[in-house]
Design a protein around this motif. Structure first.
Motif, PDB file in Angstrom:
ATOM      1  N   LEU A 378       0.829  -1.207   0.000  1.00 41.69           N
ATOM      2  CA  LEU A 378       0.000   0.000   0.000  1.00 41.69           C
ATOM      3  C   LEU A 378       0.861   1.254   0.000  1.00 41.69           C
ATOM      4  N   GLN A 379       1.979   1.231   0.722  1.00 42.21           N
ATOM      5  CA  GLN A 379       2.861   2.399   0.774  1.00 42.21           C
ATOM      6  C   GLN A 379       3.913   2.398  -0.341  1.00 42.21           C
ATOM      7  N   ARG A 380       3.848   1.410  -1.205  1.00 42.98           N
ATOM      8  CA  ARG A 380       4.800   1.249  -2.315  1.00 42.98           C
ATOM      9  C   ARG A 380       6.246   1.139  -1.832  1.00 42.98           C
ATOM     10  N   PHE A 381       6.438   0.422  -0.727  1.00 42.91           N
ATOM     11  CA  PHE A 381       7.800   0.045  -0.376  1.00 42.91           C
ATOM     12  C   PHE A 381       8.270  -1.025  -1.360  1.00 42.91           C
ATOM     13  N   TYR A 382       7.301  -1.796  -1.829  1.00 44.38           N
ATOM     14  CA  TYR A 382       7.500  -2.757  -2.908  1.00 44.38           C
ATOM     15  C   TYR A 382       6.330  -2.593  -3.875  1.00 44.38           C
ATOM     16  N   ASP A 383       6.498  -3.070  -5.109  1.00 40.51           N
ATOM     17  CA  ASP A 383       5.399  -3.038  -6.083  1.00 40.51           C
ATOM     18  C   ASP A 383       4.782  -4.414  -6.219  1.00 40.51           C
ATOM     19  N   VAL A 384       3.484  -4.422  -6.535  1.00 37.82           N
ATOM     20  CA  VAL A 384       2.773  -5.695  -6.688  1.00 37.82           C
ATOM     21  C   VAL A 384       3.343  -6.467  -7.879  1.00 37.82           C
ATOM     22  N   THR A 385       3.287  -7.775  -7.801  1.00 40.65           N
ATOM     23  CA  THR A 385       3.697  -8.615  -8.927  1.00 40.65           C
ATOM     24  C   THR A 385       2.559  -8.702  -9.936  1.00 40.65           C
ATOM     25  N   GLU A 386       1.335  -8.830  -9.422  1.00 41.04           N
ATOM     26  CA  GLU A 386       0.134  -8.852 -10.267  1.00 41.04           C
ATOM     27  C   GLU A 386      -0.958  -8.060  -9.569  1.00 41.04           C
ATOM     28  N   GLY A 387      -1.929  -7.572 -10.369  1.00 42.92           N
ATOM     29  CA  GLY A 387      -3.063  -6.848  -9.811  1.00 42.92           C
ATOM     30  C   GLY A 387      -2.805  -5.364  -9.642  1.00 42.92           C
ATOM     31  N   GLU A 388      -3.729  -4.683  -8.963  1.00 44.15           N
ATOM     32  CA  GLU A 388      -3.641  -3.243  -8.777  1.00 44.15           C
ATOM     33  C   GLU A 388      -4.059  -2.851  -7.362  1.00 44.15           C
ATOM     34  N   ILE A 389      -3.491  -1.770  -6.895  1.00 48.44           N
ATOM     35  CA  ILE A 389      -3.935  -1.147  -5.646  1.00 48.44           C
ATOM     36  C   ILE A 389      -4.343   0.277  -5.989  1.00 48.44           C
ATOM     37  N   GLU A 390      -5.543   0.666  -5.551  1.00 49.75           N
ATOM     38  CA  GLU A 390      -6.038   2.003  -5.861  1.00 49.75           C
ATOM     39  C   GLU A 390      -6.279   2.808  -4.588  1.00 49.75           C
ATOM     40  N   LEU A 391      -5.986   4.086  -4.679  1.00 51.18           N
ATOM     41  CA  LEU A 391      -6.305   5.045  -3.617  1.00 51.18           C
ATOM     42  C   LEU A 391      -7.255   6.063  -4.209  1.00 51.18           C
ATOM     43  N   ASP A 392      -8.452   6.138  -3.699  1.00 54.13           N
ATOM     44  CA  ASP A 392      -9.509   7.018  -4.238  1.00 54.13           C
ATOM     45  C   ASP A 392      -9.709   6.787  -5.734  1.00 54.13           C
ATOM     46  N   GLY A 393      -9.667   5.523  -6.148  1.00 57.39           N
ATOM     47  CA  GLY A 393      -9.931   5.156  -7.533  1.00 57.39           C
ATOM     48  C   GLY A 393      -8.763   5.331  -8.478  1.00 57.39           C
ATOM     49  N   VAL A 394      -7.596   5.743  -7.972  1.00 54.20           N
ATOM     50  CA  VAL A 394      -6.409   5.945  -8.816  1.00 54.20           C
ATOM     51  C   VAL A 394      -5.351   4.910  -8.448  1.00 54.20           C
ATOM     52  N   ASN A 395      -4.797   4.254  -9.447  1.00 47.72           N
ATOM     53  CA  ASN A 395      -3.708   3.294  -9.215  1.00 47.72           C
ATOM     54  C   ASN A 395      -2.569   4.001  -8.492  1.00 47.72           C
ATOM     55  N   ILE A 396      -2.124   3.432  -7.372  1.00 48.55           N
ATOM     56  CA  ILE A 396      -1.092   4.123  -6.577  1.00 48.55           C
ATOM     57  C   ILE A 396       0.212   4.295  -7.348  1.00 48.55           C
ATOM     58  N   LYS A 397       0.424   3.506  -8.413  1.00 46.82           N
ATOM     59  CA  LYS A 397       1.631   3.678  -9.234  1.00 46.82           C
ATOM     60  C   LYS A 397       1.597   4.990 -10.010  1.00 46.82           C
ATOM     61  N   ASN A 398       0.389   5.551 -10.164  1.00 45.84           N
ATOM     62  CA  ASN A 398       0.248   6.817 -10.899  1.00 45.84           C
ATOM     63  C   ASN A 398       0.280   8.038  -9.986  1.00 45.84           C
ATOM     64  N   LEU A 399       0.383   7.803  -8.670  1.00 43.76           N
ATOM     65  CA  LEU A 399       0.463   8.913  -7.717  1.00 43.76           C
ATOM     66  C   LEU A 399       1.918   9.218  -7.389  1.00 43.76           C
ATOM     67  N   THR A 400       2.157  10.407  -6.859  1.00 47.62           N
ATOM     68  CA  THR A 400       3.511  10.715  -6.386  1.00 47.62           C
ATOM     69  C   THR A 400       3.738   9.946  -5.085  1.00 47.62           C
ATOM     70  N   LEU A 401       4.967   9.506  -4.865  1.00 47.00           N
ATOM     71  CA  LEU A 401       5.281   8.786  -3.636  1.00 47.00           C
ATOM     72  C   LEU A 401       5.057   9.669  -2.412  1.00 47.00           C
ATOM     73  N   GLN A 402       5.330  10.965  -2.574  1.00 45.46           N
ATOM     74  CA  GLN A 402       5.171  11.881  -1.443  1.00 45.46           C
ATOM     75  C   GLN A 402       3.712  11.971  -1.017  1.00 45.46           C
ATOM     76  N   GLN A 403       2.791  12.163  -1.998  1.00 46.64           N
ATOM     77  CA  GLN A 403       1.381  12.278  -1.629  1.00 46.64           C
ATOM     78  C   GLN A 403       0.846  10.966  -1.072  1.00 46.64           C
ATOM     79  N   LEU A 404       1.266   9.853  -1.674  1.00 44.83           N
ATOM     80  CA  LEU A 404       0.809   8.543  -1.202  1.00 44.83           C
ATOM     81  C   LEU A 404       1.219   8.311   0.245  1.00 44.83           C
ATOM     82  N   ARG A 405       2.504   8.491   0.542  1.00 38.30           N
ATOM     83  CA  ARG A 405       3.010   8.162   1.883  1.00 38.30           C
ATOM     84  C   ARG A 405       2.627   9.196   2.924  1.00 38.30           C
TER      85      ARG A 405
END
Length: 592
Positions: A378-405
């Motif tokens: 969830l905090q992107r210390f690691y990335d998922v191997t498969e699937g997606e994690i979303e925060l407010d409907g947005v894939n966390i990979k598309n967010l800035t690490l600063q805003q996510l954490r």
């Protein structure tokens, strides 16, 4: 990004140019002294022109004064700007290390990284400071001395000209041998730092298991290896350095013998021989310095190689080119068929859940089932191997690490408190954003104010390294206060009340229930998750049960067994009142 040493030097090129000119002037002034000596011998002593003596003595004084001034300017410039370079290099290296992903720290120990940031930068600091200053001075000094020698007597000048290349080759050969040893010394230094750091940090564990003797022996074995490598370095240096000293004594002697013969033959004056002898003594110290400078320069080169290796490491977790920036993070979290593997080991498989903003999810399971990995993903210390994690409907990979954490407050299982005041530990670097009243409120909600206010300095009490001096429960409560003071839309509690008694835990649960945030609660205790909107049970990285507290009790699976194991005796006790803080009449009926 790795910046070459030349980049840092060129940043202050003007200072190095001024320092270079100061060296040229200082050395040139130094080279005037033998010329004055020549005139004193030839004109004053031999020819008897005593009227020249006061002027020549004044000239010697002016030369000495000028040399002191320019040498001082040179020294201060090299010291000042080499320090600036070292500060810049240390800052950039530390920032690069901070940018690396957790997988890098999984493979590299703290002691080794401390050696790179401290010892290796110090070696480069020396190289771009007084070592490089002396190398430049040696080159300029030698060039000017040779020029003056050839101008005085070309025949005598051949002697140092032939000797200098031999000494240079010897210095290069010694540097190569020392370079290999320096690599081993640095590696052993890192190992020694690691052993010391681990033992000092874990001193309570060492004493608890009476391992002092074993740990001392381990330290001494590394210390002995470090000693042996340094002795090996000294042996190489001692083996070759006498050659430099021998030549420095041989050169003036050859000059006096051959030059004396020329004076007897009338080819040169006695003053010329005196001046030439002085020049030969002046060229001696650069030869003596060659070995020592090669020694230090070899160490700096080895240090630079090791720092390059760290810069070759790139962060695995990176941001997309044009990341999404949410205007406001509400806190809804969605896991869509998430799987995660690390080093060919499957940790999570097909994890899915929807957590609406403001709701709470509980995660339970035996040790090693992947509970904490969900938070790491969830905090992107690691990335998922498969699937997606979303925060407010947005894939966390598309967010800035600063805003996510910054949107997540985490109370970790492994509590880390800095060697600072309790107040600063709660504020966690937000000194000007978190007010003192908010610190007190967070400490009250986490039941930490009770013991903090009994301390002499209260919130200004300095806790030891990693919270030494505090109990496990006290550290947990400060850690919870830190998360509450952060006031983020998502609050994660990773087994955060395991060291607390049931009553204190209950009080904290009541305070947490009043907080308007999305909560993810990882726990082994039923009491920590029973009020969650949904509870998921993990087994071997998969969800095997899910539902509310009541629904899971009715299923009579893992959750039910855990409930009975933790509270069976309490439920069967006829004197235990129904309606306690932890149990309802319905729960008692379901379990009996």
């Amino acid at each position: 990004m790795k910046k070459k040493i030349s980049w840092y030097i060129l940043k202050y090129w003007y200072a190095y140019v001024i320092a270079f000119l100061c060296i040229v002037i200082a050395v040139s002034l130094d080279m005037l002294s033998p010329q004055v000596t020549k005139r004193i011998i030839d004109n004053v002593i031999i020819e008897g022109q005593t009227g020249l003596l006061p002027k020549l003595l004044l000239l010697i004084f002016i030369i000495g004064l000028g040399r002191c001034i320019f040498q001082y300017i040179k020294e201060i410039l090299f010291d000042l700007y080499s320090t600036k370079i070292a500060v810049g290099m240390r800052r950039d290296l530390f920032q690069h290390i901070q940018s690396l992903s957790l997988s890098f720290f999984d493979k590299n120990n703290t002691g080794e990284l401390m050696s790179r940031v401290k010892d290796d930068i110090d070696q480069i600091w020396k190289a771009v400071g007084f070592v490089s200053m002396l190398i430049i001075e040696v080159v300029i000094h030698t060039s000017i001395v040779l020029y003056c020698m050839y101008k005085l007597n070309p025949k005598l000048a051949v002697i140092p000209t032939l000797i200098l290349p031999v000494m240079a080759c010897l210095a290069v050969f010694m540097e190569r041998k020392l370079g290999k040893i320096y690599e081993k010394i640095s590696a052993e230094n890192a190992a020694l730092n690691t052993v010391a750091q681990e033992n000092l940090s874990g001193v309570r564990t060492v004493k608890a298991f009476a391992r002092e003797k074993f740990e001392i022996q381990k330290f001494l074995s590394h210390n002995k290896r470090y000693y042996e490598l340094n002795m090996k370095q000294s042996k190489v240096f001692i083996k070759y350095y006498p050659y430099f000293q021998f030549v420095t004594k041989l050169l003036p002697m050859l000059v006096i013998v051959i030059g004396g013969y020329q004076v007897i033959q009338g080819e040169i004056t006695l003053g010329t021989l005196g001046a030439f002898t002085e020049y030969s003594m002046n060229i001696v110290w650069p030869m003596e310095m060659l070995g020592w400078l090669s020694n230090d320069f070899a160490s700096a080169i080895a240090s630079n190689h090791r720092i390059k290796k760290i810069y070759m490491e790139k962060p695995i977790i990176t941001e997309v080119e044009n990341p999404v920036v949410l205007e406001e993070v509400k806190g809804s979290v969605t896991f869509k068929q998430v799987s995660f593997s690390l080093e060919d080991k499957n940790i999570l498989s097909d994890i899915s859940f929807d957590l609406d903003a403001g709701k709470t999810i509980g995660i339970m399971g035996a040790t090693g089932t992947g509970k904490t990995s969900i938070i790491n993903l969830l905090q992107r210390f690691y990335d998922v191997t498969e699937g997606e994690i979303e925060l407010d409907g947005v894939n966390i990979k598309n967010l800035t690490l600063q805003q996510l954490r910054k949107s997540i407050s985490l109370v970790m299982q492994d509590i880390f408190l800095f060697s600072d005041t309790i107040s600063e530990n709660v504020k966690m670097g937000k000194r000007y954003q978190v007010r003192d009243e908010e610190v007190i409120k967070a400490a009250t909600d986490s039941q930490a104010s009770e013991f903090i206010e009994r301390m002499d300095q209260q919130y200004e009490t300095i806790v030891g390294e990693r919270g030494v001096g505090l109990s496990g429960g006290q550290k947990q409560r400060i850690s919870i206060a830190r998360a509450l003071a952060k006031k983020t839309p998502i609050l994660v509690l990773d087994d955060s009340t395991s060291a607390l008694d049931m009553e204190t835990e209950h009080q904290i649960q009541l305070a947490l229930s009043q907080i308007d945030a999305t909560k993810i609660v990882i726990a082994h205790r039923i009491s920590a998750v029973k009020n969650a909107d949904e509870i998921i049970i993990l087994e071997e990285g998969r969800i095997v049960e899910r539902g509310t507290h009541e629904a899971l009790l009715q299923r009579k699976g893992y959750y039910y067994d855990t409930y009975i194991a933790q509270y069976g005796e309490y439920l069967n006790d006829p004197e235990n009142p129904v309606g306690s803080p932890h149990f309802t009449a319905k729960e008692v009926a379901e379990c009996q």
